[in-house]
Design an enzyme around this catalytic site. Sequence first.
Site, PDB file in Angstrom:
ATOM      1  N   GLY A  29       2.608  57.248 108.345  1.00 44.56           N
ATOM      2  CA  GLY A  29       2.517  58.678 107.822  1.00 44.56           C
ATOM      3  C   GLY A  29       3.301  58.982 106.567  1.00 44.56           C
ATOM      4  N   ALA A  30       4.265  58.280 106.592  1.00 44.27           N
ATOM      5  CA  ALA A  30       5.367  58.314 105.514  1.00 44.27           C
ATOM      6  C   ALA A  30       4.593  58.378 104.032  1.00 44.27           C
ATOM      7  CB  ALA A  30       6.708  57.781 105.695  1.00 44.27           C
ATOM      8  N   GLY A  36      27.889  88.861 110.003  1.00 44.16           N
ATOM      9  CA  GLY A  36      27.019  89.492 110.528  1.00 44.16           C
ATOM     10  C   GLY A  36      25.717  89.424 109.549  1.00 44.16           C
ATOM     11  N   GLY A  37      25.447  90.906 109.127  1.00 43.47           N
ATOM     12  CA  GLY A  37      24.198  91.237 108.169  1.00 43.47           C
ATOM     13  C   GLY A  37      24.484  90.159 106.701  1.00 43.47           C
TER      14      GLY A  37
END
Length: 513
Positions: free
Chosen positions: A403-404, A168-169
């Site tokens: 793009g790399a 949980g938290g």
Amino acid sequence: MGRSFDKFQERNELLNNQYDKTYFDKQHKKGKLTARERILLLFDKGSFEEMDAFVPPANVSFGKSSKSMGDGVIAGFGTINGRQVCAFAQDFNVLGGSLGSAHAAKIVKIQDIALKTGTPVIGLIDSGGARIQEGVASLAGYAHIFRRNVLSSGVVPQLSAIMGPAAGGAVYSPALTDFIFMTSSTGYMFVTGPDVVKQVLNEQVTPDELGGARVHSSKSGVAHFVYNDDENTIAGIKMLLSYLPSNNIENPPFVNTDDPVDRSEELLRSIVPDDPDKPYDVRDVVNLVFDKDTFFEVAENYAPNMVVGFARLGGFVVALVANQPNVLAGALDIDASVKGARFINFCDSYNIPIITLEDVPGFLPGTDQEHDGIIRHGAKLLYAYTRATVPKITVILRKSYGGAYIVMNSKGIGGDFNFAWPSAEIAVMGPEGAIAIVNRKELAESEDPVTLKKELVKKYRDEIANPYIADEKGFIDEVIDPALTRTKIYRALKILEKKSVSLPGRKHGNTPL
Ligand code: HXC
């Protein structure tokens, strides 16, 4: 001594003897140390100062409570290898290490001290999450902790170690910190546990399958470091701390080295195979370039096509980001982009220069990658590199396509120094793809397309995909002898020691997410 001192001593004795053998056995039988044993192992001998040791759990009308002093968490400060550190350790033996209001207030207090003094914070987590019987008070407790986590982000390093359950938290505070360690034998993390999974989805899953160390270090990318037991996890935390400054206005710790900065490594001249499709392990390059035995890899098993970690060069701490030709040919996919981006963001916050070793054929193609958002995830890496103002140095070892080329810290996005080895191939795309587009007609009309293709590939490499065009146009700074890589990087680092740039004023940028 007067009566007041007797009372003081009596109280201390109560605290020190509050637990019997069953308390220790319960943890030890599971292969875990107790919270106090962990704290004592973490800090330099005799240096730990505990705060709020006597704070009791809140009184609640519903269900079980505990008479424990300290409300299931030990919080305080001390030194680790002589440097100030704040920490808290949750005690699973007190109401499952669950977080009640008093427990939360203790953590908040030590977080506040860390933030105002510029001191790193370490959380040793062993907790069932929000204490159910305290209701909203425990949820509010988490809210206060999360807020401190966020305010401290980029100001003081925050490390978490998951040494038992984190349910949980208990997972979200670690998730907001910089690095997560997991103890593989006993640690697991999930937002909702196996019982809820069974109820909601009718899926049967063990805690380990759902959120064990293997899952989080290789699949989800939540955990950065895994060690087999408490002792080794704590040793790992100390190792990581040795590379980190205490806060964002300090430099990382310098250590003297007897490894000469002008060490020439002829092996580097032949480490990249002549065949451009043949892989190699970029870590062999790392180990030859940086100070001997200083490379400390981060998130080794997650997105292994991207290698990141800390090392030293001439005694200075540096961050390393490298494509790994051994995995997916070093292509950038979603996981690698996110891994690199997060690491760069950390290093930029804490004044750690970034050294990039590049050998990347491009972004990984495919519907899976496109549909899962390689565009927005790849943008994270681009954004992180571009925003970073620490010294940024790239060495192109081999492929630097498309793009790399731009993303991996090219000069255009703010790279300070870009070097290339003679084996570098810098172009819009690799020869095969380029020829298929540019020479489509000639190849279709040729009587011997195989021979023609070979000739065109050679011509493309000679005339386009090499480092010399980029060098002559100033897109890189120098084509270097690979044997001298260490010296070249070191000298660039030295001139960049005084680098100072400021970004346009703004509240904050809108990082792609
Ligand atoms: C109160 C808790 C508790 C909790 C455990 N205990 N979790 N008490 N609040 N959240 C107590 C148990 O009652 C038990 O008490 C003791 O701790 C040990 O727990 P066991 O279940 O016996 O241990 P184990 O079998 O090892 O299982 C550990 C566990 C399980 C997986 C963590 O206890 C569990 O599922 N707990 C609940 C997890 C959870 O759902 N937490 C709330 C999440 S909601 P006795 O007296 O019997 O020894 C949340 C909201 C915040 O956290 C969200 C923010 C984003």
